[in-house]
Design an enzyme around this catalytic site. Structure first.
Site, PDB file in Angstrom:
ATOM      1  N   ARG A  36       0.826  -1.221   0.000  1.00  0.00           N
ATOM      2  CA  ARG A  36       0.000   0.000   0.000  1.00  0.00           C
ATOM      3  C   ARG A  36       0.857   1.267   0.000  1.00  0.00           C
ATOM      4  O   ARG A  36       0.468   2.271  -0.593  1.00  0.00           O
ATOM      5  CB  ARG A  36      -0.917  -0.003   1.219  1.00  0.00           C
ATOM      6  N   LYS A 201     -18.569 -17.028   0.599  1.00  0.00           N
ATOM      7  CA  LYS A 201     -19.988 -16.847   0.888  1.00  0.00           C
ATOM      8  C   LYS A 201     -20.775 -16.150  -0.209  1.00  0.00           C
ATOM      9  O   LYS A 201     -20.361 -15.110  -0.712  1.00  0.00           O
ATOM     10  CB  LYS A 201     -20.120 -16.006   2.146  1.00  0.00           C
TER      11      LYS A 201
END
Ligand code: AMP
Length: 400
Positions: A36, A201
């Site tokens: 980052r 999920k």
């Protein structure tokens, strides 16, 4: 009219740059992955080269009760200085207040000031206007380069915008690249547009799939979430991951896809295991006929071939989420095959965007990051963009 990074001359400006320096640190406060920080370097360097000064602001971790040593951005100074050796880096032990004001006021062109963790103030996440105003006073131009937090309406990521005229608030180079590639996929995709959605999920990806049903030609569904789709069609999935409370919804998505002429591809076979472990006994079987006591932990050989064929036909590719439990060696092959297919399709001229958490880890781990068009640094922000939401960090720069 919104300015662009290249339309601003940073000479003599004090650029207040919102970066996402939320990097992982080990117990000794050493950075374990500086991706980052590196991603923000082009923006920082460009401002410095033009004769501007840079004031960096970021959050780090989730401090709950004000300042906390382990979340201090001071731990980043040494590493940042190594990455930017020719620009002196100063550190403000508070992101607002007298000392920060003085350090900012005396900052010279070519110098960098790193502010202490914004989230040491609750006002940051609350989007407090007065706090944003205090931050805004530090700089003459606001540069938003924190795509990772663009989905948050925080003081430094969005609220602060109102204190800068439109020509003095811009995306940084990272943010420009992120927004350009995400928008290319969602708004300007050349067809066939193949979306590959995996991960654990269904519930996390419902809104994305719904949005993609309006846009994609094909949607490949792999990973743990595929089994909820099989079960929704009355199939046997053994003890594979299944969200019982999402069965109806999964059936509804399949129905909607049919009505819209979007091809949904589920893995026809799976690598199955007798337990969720790297040393499990494994076998291969059809994904819709998994014996009791066995669970699908990766897409199988036939599914890999099916999916590869679809991916190789694409002109635009979005990939989010692994095809299996790729963290364990016996269940890597599916994700690896898909990473390779995305890279091959990119070689043939497709535009490919990989983003959102684990699929990024997978392309990096398998060494394909350089062979896809764009690897996003944004997790939650990218997912919300693909859900079709307006991201506050983008809107704040673009508003007139
Ligand atoms: P997500 O954060 O939703 O993208 O999910 C990523 C996680 O899904 C990874 O940690 C994978 O190990 C996990 N995963 C992928 N396929 C399966 C599967 N068939 N069964 C259980 N977990 C899976």
């Amino acid at each position: 009219m919104q300015g662009s990074f290249s339309s601003i001359s940073f000479q003599q400006e004090k650029a207040l740059v919102r970066v996402d320096f939320n990097v992982p640190l080990d117990a000794q406060q050493h950075i374990t992955d500086d991706t980052r920080i590196r991603a923000a370097l082009p923006t920082i360097q460009q401002i410095l080269v033009q004769g501007g000064a840079v004031i960096l602001m970021s959050h780090l971790g989730r401090p709950k009760e004000g300042p906390a040593e382990k979340f201090s951005l001071k731990h980043l100074v040494v590493h940042l200085q190594q990455l930017l050796p020719s620009s002196p880096i100063k550190f403000a032990p508070d992101c607002i207040g007298k000392e920060a004001n003085e350090l900012a006021a005396t900052l010279q062109p070519g110098e960098i000031l790193l502010l202490e963790n914004l989230r040491f103030y609750k006002e940051e996440e609350k989007g407090d206007v007065e706090f944003a105003k205090k931050l805004a006073k530090l700089g003459t131009v606001w540069v938003n380069d924190a795509f990772g937090t663009a989905h948050r309406a925080h003081a430094s990521t969005a609220v602060i915008a109102q204190f800068f005229p439109s020509e003095k608030r811009v995306f940084g180079l990272l943010m420009e690249a992120e927004v350009a590639s995400a928008s290319r996929v969602i708004h300007k995709a050349t067809k066939p547009f193949v979306a590959i959605i995996g991960g654990a999920k269904v519930s996390d990806k419902i809104l994305i799939i719904e949005n993609l049903l309006e846009r994609a030609t094909d949607i490949i569904i792999g990973g743990g979430m595929a089994y909820t789709f099989w079960k929704a069609q009355g199939k046997m999935i053994g003890s594979s991951l299944c969200e019982e409370d999402r069965l109806e919804l999964a059936a509804g998505l399949l129905q909607k896809a049919k009505q819209r002429g979007v091809n949904i591809h589920l893995p026809v076979d799976s690598t199955i295991a007798d337990k969720f472990a790297a040393d499990a006994t494994t076998s291969n079987c059809e994904s819709f006929d998994i014996p009791a006591g066995w669970m699908g932990l990766d897409i199988g050989q036939k599914a890999r071939i099916d999916f590869q064929e679809v991916i190789l036909s694409a002109q635009t590719i979005l990939w989010n989420g692994p095809m299996g439990v790729f963290e364990m060696k016996p269940f890597q092959a599916g994700t690896l095959a898909i990473a390779k297919a995305v890279a091959d399709a990119t070689d043939k001229g497709a535009f490919s965007l990989v983003g959102g958490g684990d699929s990024v880890a997978a392309v990096n781990q398998f060494g394909f990051a350089d062979r896809v068009s764009y690897v996003s640094t944004g997790g939650g922000a990218l997912l919300e963009y693909f859900e079709g939401k307006v991201l506050p960090g983008i809107a704040a720069v673009q508003q007139s």
